[in-house]
Design a protein around this motif. Sequence first.
Motif, PDB file in Angstrom:
ATOM      1  N   ARG A   2      -7.484 -33.309 -10.846  1.00  0.00           N
ATOM      2  CA  ARG A   2      -8.924 -33.434 -10.594  1.00  0.00           C
ATOM      3  C   ARG A   2      -9.678 -33.369 -11.919  1.00  0.00           C
ATOM      4  O   ARG A   2      -9.569 -32.390 -12.642  1.00  0.00           O
ATOM      5  CB  ARG A   2      -9.358 -32.287  -9.683  1.00  0.00           C
ATOM      6  CG  ARG A   2     -10.785 -32.384  -9.189  1.00  0.00           C
ATOM      7  CD  ARG A   2     -11.059 -31.264  -8.193  1.00  0.00           C
ATOM      8  NE  ARG A   2     -12.294 -31.490  -7.456  1.00  0.00           N
ATOM      9  CZ  ARG A   2     -13.426 -30.829  -7.696  1.00  0.00           C
ATOM     10  NH1 ARG A   2     -13.487 -29.927  -8.648  1.00  0.00           N
ATOM     11  NH2 ARG A   2     -14.511 -31.092  -6.962  1.00  0.00           N
ATOM     12  N   PHE A  58       4.300 -23.964  -6.905  1.00  0.00           N
ATOM     13  CA  PHE A  58       3.115 -23.948  -7.747  1.00  0.00           C
ATOM     14  C   PHE A  58       3.019 -22.536  -8.314  1.00  0.00           C
ATOM     15  O   PHE A  58       2.904 -21.573  -7.566  1.00  0.00           O
ATOM     16  CB  PHE A  58       1.867 -24.238  -6.917  1.00  0.00           C
ATOM     17  CG  PHE A  58       1.671 -25.706  -6.672  1.00  0.00           C
ATOM     18  CD1 PHE A  58       2.334 -26.346  -5.658  1.00  0.00           C
ATOM     19  CD2 PHE A  58       0.807 -26.428  -7.472  1.00  0.00           C
ATOM     20  CE1 PHE A  58       2.141 -27.699  -5.429  1.00  0.00           C
ATOM     21  CE2 PHE A  58       0.610 -27.779  -7.251  1.00  0.00           C
ATOM     22  CZ  PHE A  58       1.277 -28.406  -6.235  1.00  0.00           C
ATOM     23  N   GLY A  59       3.082 -22.397  -9.616  1.00  0.00           N
ATOM     24  CA  GLY A  59       3.022 -21.071 -10.206  1.00  0.00           C
ATOM     25  C   GLY A  59       1.596 -20.621 -10.386  1.00  0.00           C
ATOM     26  O   GLY A  59       0.658 -21.399 -10.268  1.00  0.00           O
ATOM     27  N   HIS A  62      -0.146 -22.289 -13.012  1.00  0.00           N
ATOM     28  CA  HIS A  62      -0.355 -23.703 -12.758  1.00  0.00           C
ATOM     29  C   HIS A  62      -1.818 -23.938 -12.413  1.00  0.00           C
ATOM     30  O   HIS A  62      -2.358 -23.267 -11.556  1.00  0.00           O
ATOM     31  CB  HIS A  62       0.526 -24.136 -11.584  1.00  0.00           C
ATOM     32  CG  HIS A  62       0.669 -25.604 -11.524  1.00  0.00           C
ATOM     33  ND1 HIS A  62       1.689 -26.271 -12.131  1.00  0.00           N
ATOM     34  CD2 HIS A  62      -0.115 -26.529 -10.958  1.00  0.00           C
ATOM     35  CE1 HIS A  62       1.535 -27.558 -11.925  1.00  0.00           C
ATOM     36  NE2 HIS A  62       0.445 -27.732 -11.220  1.00  0.00           N
ATOM     37  N   VAL A  63      -2.454 -24.879 -13.108  1.00  0.00           N
ATOM     38  CA  VAL A  63      -3.896 -24.993 -12.906  1.00  0.00           C
ATOM     39  C   VAL A  63      -4.322 -26.057 -11.908  1.00  0.00           C
ATOM     40  O   VAL A  63      -5.340 -25.914 -11.258  1.00  0.00           O
ATOM     41  CB  VAL A  63      -4.656 -25.242 -14.234  1.00  0.00           C
ATOM     42  CG1 VAL A  63      -5.675 -24.163 -14.426  1.00  0.00           C
ATOM     43  CG2 VAL A  63      -3.691 -25.331 -15.397  1.00  0.00           C
ATOM     44  N   ALA A  64      -3.564 -27.100 -11.795  1.00  0.00           N
ATOM     45  CA  ALA A  64      -4.068 -28.168 -10.927  1.00  0.00           C
ATOM     46  C   ALA A  64      -2.942 -28.897 -10.236  1.00  0.00           C
ATOM     47  O   ALA A  64      -1.801 -28.868 -10.668  1.00  0.00           O
ATOM     48  CB  ALA A  64      -4.891 -29.146 -11.749  1.00  0.00           C
ATOM     49  N   GLY A  65      -3.282 -29.540  -9.150  1.00  0.00           N
ATOM     50  CA  GLY A  65      -2.282 -30.314  -8.410  1.00  0.00           C
ATOM     51  C   GLY A  65      -2.057 -31.638  -9.116  1.00  0.00           C
ATOM     52  O   GLY A  65      -2.971 -32.431  -9.241  1.00  0.00           O
TER      53      GLY A  65
END
Lengths: 68, 938
Positions: A2, A58-59, A62-65
């Motif tokens: 995003r 997703f860790g 982890h910031v984004a998909g």
Amino acid sequence: MRPPVAGVEPAEWRRYLYEKRNPAGWTTETWYHASGCRKFFHAERHTVTNEVRSTRRFGSDHVAGEET
Amino acid sequence: MARARRTGTASMRLGPQPGEVIDRNLAYSFTFNGAECRGFEGDTIVSALAAGGERVFSRSFKYHRPRGLLTATFHDPGCLLQVGDEPNVRAAHRKATSGMVVRTQNAWPSLRFDMGAANQLVGRFIGAGFYYKTFMKPQRLWPTYEKVLQRFASGGRIAPGCVHGEYDKRYAHPDVLVAGGGPAGMAAAVAAADVGADVMLVEEEHELGGHLRFGGVADLRVLAELRAAVRARPSIEVLVDSAVTGRYEENWIAVLQRGLPHVTERLVKARAKALVVAPGLIERPYVFAGNDLPGVVLSTAARRLVNLYAVKPGQRAVVFTGNDDGLEAAEDLGRAGVELARVVDARSGGELIRARGKGRVESVELGDGSKIGCDLLVTAVGWTAPTLLLNMAGDTPRYDERAARFVPGGGLPDDVLVTGGIVGDGPIEALVAHGHAAGSAAGNRALQTGEPLEIPLLEPAPHPALFRARTHGIVDYSEDVSSKDLIAAAREGYDSVELLKRYTTATMGPSQGKLETINTVAVLAEATGRTIAETGTTVWRPPYVPITLGALAGRILEPVRYSPIQPWHEAHGAKPIVAGQWIRPEHYGDPAAEVWNVRQNVGLIDVTPLGKLDLRGPDVPKLLNFLYVNKWSKLDVGSVRYGLMCSEDGVVMDDGVTGHLGPDHYFMSTTSSGASAVQEWIETWLQTTFTSWRVHVTSMVSAYASINVAGPRSRELLARLVDDVDLAPEAFAYMQVRTGTIAGVPGCHMWRIGFTGELSFEVHVPAGYGLFVWERLLSEGRDLGVGPFGLEAQRIMRLEKGHLIVGQDTDGVTQAFSAGLDLLVKLDKEDFAGKPELAWEHAREDGMRLVGLQPADANLVPPEASQIVSGDNMIEGRITSARFSRTLGRSICLALVSARLAEAGTSVAVKLPDGRRVPATVTEHHAHLDPEGSRLRG
């Protein structure tokens, strides 16, 4: 991924909305176990042979998909 | 009719045959075009009719030529009949039953005197691509063209009042699925079972056996052994009258199962660890002048008639063959008492030129110039490999010039094996041995056991390349495409097989190329001077046989959900309505009276299906701020806010209220239909993007029963059952939430909100006490006039109040400003889902707007989805909701209209389904009643 919404241009936003890469080969996808644990996870999958090489959660770092 | 009697009386039934499938002790009658016919148990419709001497079963699609049976199988193009109210029945496959009403289709006005047959006289004008050329222009005539074409098309008739059957779905997980129950398939199933696999064996016909069924005595002996072996293994599940319609990724195999009791069709979705493809071969028709005359049949059809159904196919036959199967057919015919006028073997130079006859074959002209009178012409010119499952598994079948047919290309994945006639020819022992080896290999593969197996070689036998005689004839029987048409189309430039097929519609009819593909390719190859291998073949695509939409839809395997208050609704005459997964009361007899009672007194509605999400954690405010277009950071404990959710494209996704119940504890309500989508939407963000946010989401839909107590007397009613919450207006204001005890049930949430526009309290009661609290509210409020109301009354009231329903008053492209919710969207928020799109929508000020609308005729309620049109007949919007409001004494609507028509006071034209245009005026607010909300706040 995003894009940040501040100052985003329509072209970039719509790339994010509608344009997904769909390579014939290895790709990283986001999967969702809808009828089960409701967890999202990443899977590395070969789109031609359907072989799955790896999966990971997703860790928290982890910031984004990616490529949802 | 006189002629019908003449042919219909001659019995063609033979004495008992060794392999016959009919039971002569069980006779019955049915009707064909009104005339009585006799059949035996085991007969197909067509075999019973053929036994009665019937030879014409349909008229061809384009030229209306009479058509008889050709293959005597499911795929027979001339044998599509109407049975009762069911059109397009494969009558050479469907068994006849007592009392069946069978009619021909596409033979108006009658089978024997057919007006459409005049098309033959002008046939040369109805060439290739005739639809494209003839019926394109002028466009205004299309409705006429359509009517004409429908009349002549072989579609049968659909009875609007026909009884709908039940359709079913099943999921299966066999270790090995064997597609095809011929000798190789049966052997494969047995072998796979013997290595320990669970096997599903699928056969298209009514019995296992393939070509052995209509073979000689030796074949029947092998058949009996194989059937006994299958029967003796309980781990083999046999599905007959079933077709594998496709093979998808990782052996996800679709099987259409027919002929089940109580179910019209069942779609079996099987996930097999290994697939054995054993479809056998399909006999190919020969292209020559007169090849579609009734009485011209394939050798397998002749053998089926004689050996399975004990029907004599004719009196005097010519047999044209390129293989030994044709000779065996000739032998069968001789045994059946058919006079063999001539057996012509192409392998020794024999040539077939044409068949002649009026309405049926009467004579045959051969290459040596002889003309032979006969009423039966049997052709045996070779085989087509049904390669669908190979294609779908990734193989590219290869043309074997020597055998004049396609064979597997060797490109199959490890979990797909192929056996039987599609691989090669040989004595029956060779086929069985190959099937056995393939089955063992499949079983080992499925169970991950055993050593790799050597599968014996099975080679296709040489066969003369017989596709077309010196004359031209029909290539596609279903679509009435001749070899001349194909050559003409190739000359016009349609010289690739995929183009040719689409242009001429060859291979695109009901038999979907099973009989026509190879001949089409061969004629094209001939026209372009290429080989068949160079020309290639059209890719076989699923489904292998037609699947009804009913089978695809199946019985929906979805839970049906009821509120815990459902027993009361049922006991009190609620009319049920399906709302998503839920069954809800639409009304209890008179929705208008229910509205009236809510507006005057107090009513109860069961709103249990509402989406309810319990949100906990320190980061819930951040989440709400992101999900909703409006602001959420400052919401005090005990307060409630309405929120609107949009997806990232700015389209309205859901709405509802969320309340702040306590520290780090919020409760979100969503629309009933959006409940699971919203939960998934929230999880998406929390798990993939905002992974550091601390929020727990739990669905509470079935944990609470929800009741909306609405009306001016709702406070008075609720106060009688609640003593630990002060319900006074100054203590519990509009848009607040409290938790307390109702009728002695602790832990109930009470919300002062109102979809109906009245003073109302929405209460969430622990589900087990839902019915109890509902009944207590009714009994305690008797003197207040309390009564239930259903979904319809709620819809009327929310429309009076102008509250939109997401998905009804908005659609898949309605963004927030189009929904008229301008005041809600806070573009000054840093970020929220859909913000960029909404900012752009705001700047554009175009598109549609949701508005309130009142027809000038107060009594006229335009049907929902009526169009709003401009003076020059352009669509400018549509009515999204419309009801008659007894409260207001008039018709009221919500409508999506072009932005330029959205100004209050604008007069628009509503186009009714009957074409009338009626005027209506845009109102100032969405709300038609109490736009200031003084009732709500009371």
